[in-house]
Design an enzyme around this catalytic site. Structure first.
Site, short mmCIF file in Angstrom:
data_model
loop_
_atom_site.label_atom_id
_atom_site.label_comp_id
_atom_site.label_asym_id
_atom_site.label_seq_id
_atom_site.Cartn_x
_atom_site.Cartn_y
_atom_site.Cartn_z
N ASP A 1 43.81 33.30 41.17
CA ASP A 1 42.62 34.10 40.78
C ASP A 1 41.32 33.47 41.28
O ASP A 1 40.36 33.31 40.49
CB ASP A 1 42.53 34.22 39.25
N GLU B 1 43.60 45.35 36.80
CA GLU B 1 42.93 44.11 36.38
C GLU B 1 42.18 43.54 37.59
O GLU B 1 42.09 44.18 38.63
CB GLU B 1 43.94 43.09 35.85
O1 FUB Z 1 46.12 34.33 35.95
C1 FUB Z 1 46.43 35.09 34.82
C2 FUB Z 1 46.26 36.54 35.09
O2 FUB Z 1 47.11 36.95 36.16
C3 FUB Z 1 44.90 36.96 35.54
O3 FUB Z 1 43.93 36.95 34.53
C4 FUB Z 1 45.24 38.28 36.10
O4 FUB Z 1 44.22 38.89 36.84
C5 FUB Z 1 46.45 37.95 36.93
O5 FUB Z 1 46.12 37.40 38.18
#
Ligand code: FUB
Length: 321
Positions: A15, A222
């Protein structure tokens, strides 16, 4: 170096949120680890406990690890799972916004403050009032205002909210209904609280109709990111279970945003998550994949690659594999 390359082979980082501070590229990733937690749709296997900061001055050159800058045990309201974060610079201070479950297992957004871009970051005693879900992206507009974009479905719990209120048994809309939207709120002058109630960020198709929940190739899942190019607002995000990084363009930081296409096709691993930033006149995509861990989706490695636009300002799709 403009080709896709890994940034930090020594450890698992995901991320990556990249910014230019003090004329360097700073990267704020999640710090993956092997926790032994079972893999499930709530993402229990993403059980991270701290954040590191990275910087580089020359693309393809040395990447400096500034070490652990904020840890779960230092956050008074912490439950578990430090997920995606981002950092904004305002009046000489640096504000790290992060996703974390509180002690009732509800995701909130927290803030931690530092005098430098490389930390350490000191957390506030409580999460941002009225915050929920995951994946904060801090965006400074050209007029000096700051906005926080956030949200994520499934493990990110966005489906449990309507009109900013928690409905713990919350369900996703039906496939023919408008998709759940990411959220945006302007930040207050202190950078520590929202200046307004979070608002829906509408993503529409070429006819101006909101994307539907069943449109899984295009709807928001997301990983919000906002950047500006030629005075237009580019909102990019992950489509989650279809594994694309998609983007949409709007005329204001609040949207509406019209869907344009794919920035990054699926990578190895379930999640895909990115940031887009200009450095010394070249645009870059930062992202992650799970190739070095042999496909373990909870052990991801961060990468960067050059990104370009066509003459109409459309992002040229990058192949994830
Ligand atoms: O890294 C944990 C979670 O996985 C992130 O918050 C999401 O966007 C996904 O990448």
């Amino acid at each position: 170096m403009s080709n896709s390359h890994y940034l930090f082979p020594a450890d698992f980082m995901a991320d990556p949120s990249a910014h230019v501070f003090e004329d360097k590229l700073y990267i704020y990733p999640s710090h993956d680890r092997e926790s032994g937690k079972p893999e499930n749709d709530d993402g229990d296997h993403f059980d991270m406990r701290d954040y590191h900061v990275f910087s580089l001055e020359e693309v393809g050159g040395k990447v400096t690890d500034h070490g652990s800058v904020l840890a779960l045990e230092d956050i008074p309201w912490a439950g578990r799972q430090l997920w995606d974060s981002d950092v904004a610079h305002c009046d000489g201070k640096y504000y790290m916004y992060f996703s974390l479950k509180d002690q009732t297992d509800i995701f909130r957004l927290g803030v931690a403050v530092s005098n430098t871009p490389y930390g350490p970051f000191v957390p506030q005693d409580d999460p941002i009032r009225g915050s929920y879900s995951i994946d904060p992206c801090a965006f400074q507009d050209s007029d000096g205002r700051y906005y926080l974009y956030f949200g994520g479905i499934w493990g990110g719990q966005l489906q449990s909210y309507r009109n900013n209120k928690l409905y713990p048994s919350g369900l996703l809309p039906h496939f023919h209904e408008p998709a759940l939207t990411p959220k945006v709120a302007r930040l207050g002058k202190d950078m520590l609280q929202f200046a307004e109630e979070p608002q829906d960020l509408l993503i529409v198709d070429e006819q101006g109709e909101p994307l539907k929940q069943g449109d899984t190739e295009r709807r928001f899942f997301e990983a919000s990111w906002m950047h500006k190019y030629q005075d237009k607002y580019y909102f990019s995000y992950s489509t989650g279970d279809t594994h694309q990084i998609a983007y949409a363009i709007g005329e204001s930081p609040y949207g509406p945003f019209t869907y344009q296409g794919v920035v990054l096709t699926p990578v190895v691993g379930w999640t895909t998550h990115h940031s887009i930033v200009e450095y010394n006149g070249t645009w870059y995509l930062f992202y992650h994949d799970s190739v070095p861990s042999g496909g373990k989706t909870w052990l991801r490695s961060m990468k960067m690659v050059e990104l370009s636009y066509d003459e109409q300002g459309r992002i040229k799709t990058i192949e994830g594999q």
